[in-house]
Scaffold this active site. Structure first.
Site, PDB file in Angstrom:
ATOM      1  CE  LYS A  28     -10.855  -4.444   3.229  1.00  0.00           C
ATOM      2  NZ  LYS A  28     -11.756  -3.467   2.653  1.00  0.00           N
TER       3      LYS A  28
ATOM      4  CB  CYS B 240      -0.922  -0.001   1.223  1.00  0.00           C
ATOM      5  SG  CYS B 240      -1.948   1.482   1.290  1.00  0.00           S
TER       6      CYS B 240
ATOM      7  CD  GLU C 243      -8.853   8.778   4.046  1.00  0.00           C
ATOM      8  OE1 GLU C 243      -8.157   9.398   3.227  1.00  0.00           O
ATOM      9  OE2 GLU C 243      -9.472   7.749   3.733  1.00  0.00           O
ATOM     10  CB  SER C 244      -2.272   8.221   4.053  1.00  0.00           C
ATOM     11  OG  SER C 244      -2.751   8.854   2.886  1.00  0.00           O
TER      12      SER C 244
HETATM   13  N1  LIG Z   1      -7.578   7.797   0.987  1.00  0.00           N
HETATM   14  C1  LIG Z   1      -6.981   6.683   1.673  1.00  0.00           C
HETATM   15  C2  LIG Z   1      -6.669   5.587   0.653  1.00  0.00           C
HETATM   16  C3  LIG Z   1      -6.166   4.329   1.324  1.00  0.00           C
HETATM   17  C4  LIG Z   1      -6.338   3.098   0.414  1.00  0.00           C
HETATM   18  O1  LIG Z   1      -6.898   3.185  -0.702  1.00  0.00           O
HETATM   19  N2  LIG Z   1      -5.880   1.931   0.910  1.00  0.00           N
HETATM   20  C5  LIG Z   1      -6.059   0.720   0.151  1.00  0.00           C
HETATM   21  C6  LIG Z   1      -4.769  -0.088   0.098  1.00  0.00           C
HETATM   22  S1  LIG Z   1      -3.463   0.798  -0.683  1.00  0.00           S
HETATM   23  C7  LIG Z   1      -7.048  -0.171   0.857  1.00  0.00           C
HETATM   24  O2  LIG Z   1      -6.985  -0.333   2.052  1.00  0.00           O
HETATM   25  N3  LIG Z   1      -7.952  -0.797   0.103  1.00  0.00           N
HETATM   26  C8  LIG Z   1      -8.839  -1.763   0.637  1.00  0.00           C
HETATM   27  C9  LIG Z   1     -10.254  -1.533   0.225  1.00  0.00           C
HETATM   28  O3  LIG Z   1     -10.541  -0.471  -0.350  1.00  0.00           O
HETATM   29  O4  LIG Z   1     -11.061  -2.431   0.481  1.00  0.00           O
HETATM   30  C10 LIG Z   1      -5.721   7.126   2.420  1.00  0.00           C
HETATM   31  O5  LIG Z   1      -5.116   8.114   1.952  1.00  0.00           O
HETATM   32  O6  LIG Z   1      -5.375   6.549   3.464  1.00  0.00           O
END
Ligand SMILES: N[C@@H](CCC(=O)N[C@@H](CS)C(=O)NCC(=O)O)C(=O)O
Length: 229
Positions: free
Chosen positions: A39, A12, A64-65
């Site tokens: 999950k 990720c 949220e990152s």
């Molecule tokens: N806007 C979020 C995006 C985070 C994201 O898209 N994470 C992905 C992995 S890179 C995720 O957990 N996806 C799992 C899902 O959507 O089910 C951030 O900035 O933290």
């Protein structure tokens, strides 16, 4: 000091942002990897959107990152964001632009056929041309001498291209010399290097093959798996 646990996924790019910021602050943290394809309940309970990263600060989950990075920057030295509100707002805009590039990268590796792959490649080229105009002329970092949060966002962006190029994809940065130099500086930064495990290239290769996309087929036909395995 608080105890930090970064709830992570091996590939990720958003998790990597938080890992880079923690490393830049010199703060020890624990990692807990989660299988996003299955999950677990404990993860669903702390991640309202079901996504990584989550940062546990003691027992308080932050999601949220960008929020995580900003929180770390507000609470731990050295400050990565600029002092002035206008400069800070500008850099936040480019952090968001980094997320838009990540979405185009996903569209690129998921492209179903050759014309779609080419269209996404061109879209990426155009986006990096915009970044070229925004980058500080003297480098080495986005805004000059200070390593900032925009740098933490783009380290993981460029890491994809290291793997794409090792798999035979042509380089995208021939006409963007500032972006090219920035990419090289980021690749040499310890915090950026250490944000992923040594397994990352192999795991990304396997992930790309599993897309059943145009890129997956090209990787299989060229047999370039040997270069990353
Ligand atoms: N806007 C979020 C995006 C985070 C994201 O898209 N994470 C992905 C992995 S890179 C995720 O957990 N996806 C799992 C899902 O959507 O089910 C951030 O900035 O933290």
């Amino acid at each position: 000091m608080h105890h930090y646990t970064l709830v992570s996924h091996h590939l990720c790019p958003y998790v990597q942002r938080a890992a880079i910021v923690l490393a830049e602050k010199g703060v020890p943290f624990e990692r807990r990897h989660v299988d996003l394809a299955a999950k677990p309940d404990w993860f669903r309970a702390i991640s309202p959107l079901g996504k990584t990263p989550v940062l546990l600060v003691q027992d308080e989950p932050l999601f949220e990152s960008a929020v995580i990075c900003e929180y770390l920057d507000e609470t731990l030295a050295p400050r990565l964001h600029p002092q002035g509100a206008l400069e800070r707002a500008r850099e936040r805009g480019w952090m968001e632009f980094g997320s838009a590039i990540l979405n185009t990268i996903a569209a690129f590796y998921n492209a179903p056929d050759a014309p779609a792959l080419q269209a996404r490649r061109e879209e990426l080229g155009a986006k990096f041309m915009q970044v070229e105009q925004a980058l500080h002329a003297g480098g080495p970092w986005f805004a000059g001498a200070r390593f900032g949060l925009v740098d933490a966002v783009f380290g993981p962006v460029f890491r994809y291209f290291d793997v794409f190029e090792s798999l035979g994809e042509a380089g995208l940065f021939g006409e963007t010399p500032r972006v090219h130099a920035w990419r090289q500086a980021l690749a040499a930064r310890p915090s950026v290097n250490q944000a992923v495990s040594a397994e990352y290239p192999r795991l990304l290769h396997d992930f790309l093959i599993a897309r059943s996309s145009e890129l997956s087929r090209r990787i299989q036909v060229s047999g370039s798996s040997a270069s990353v395995k």
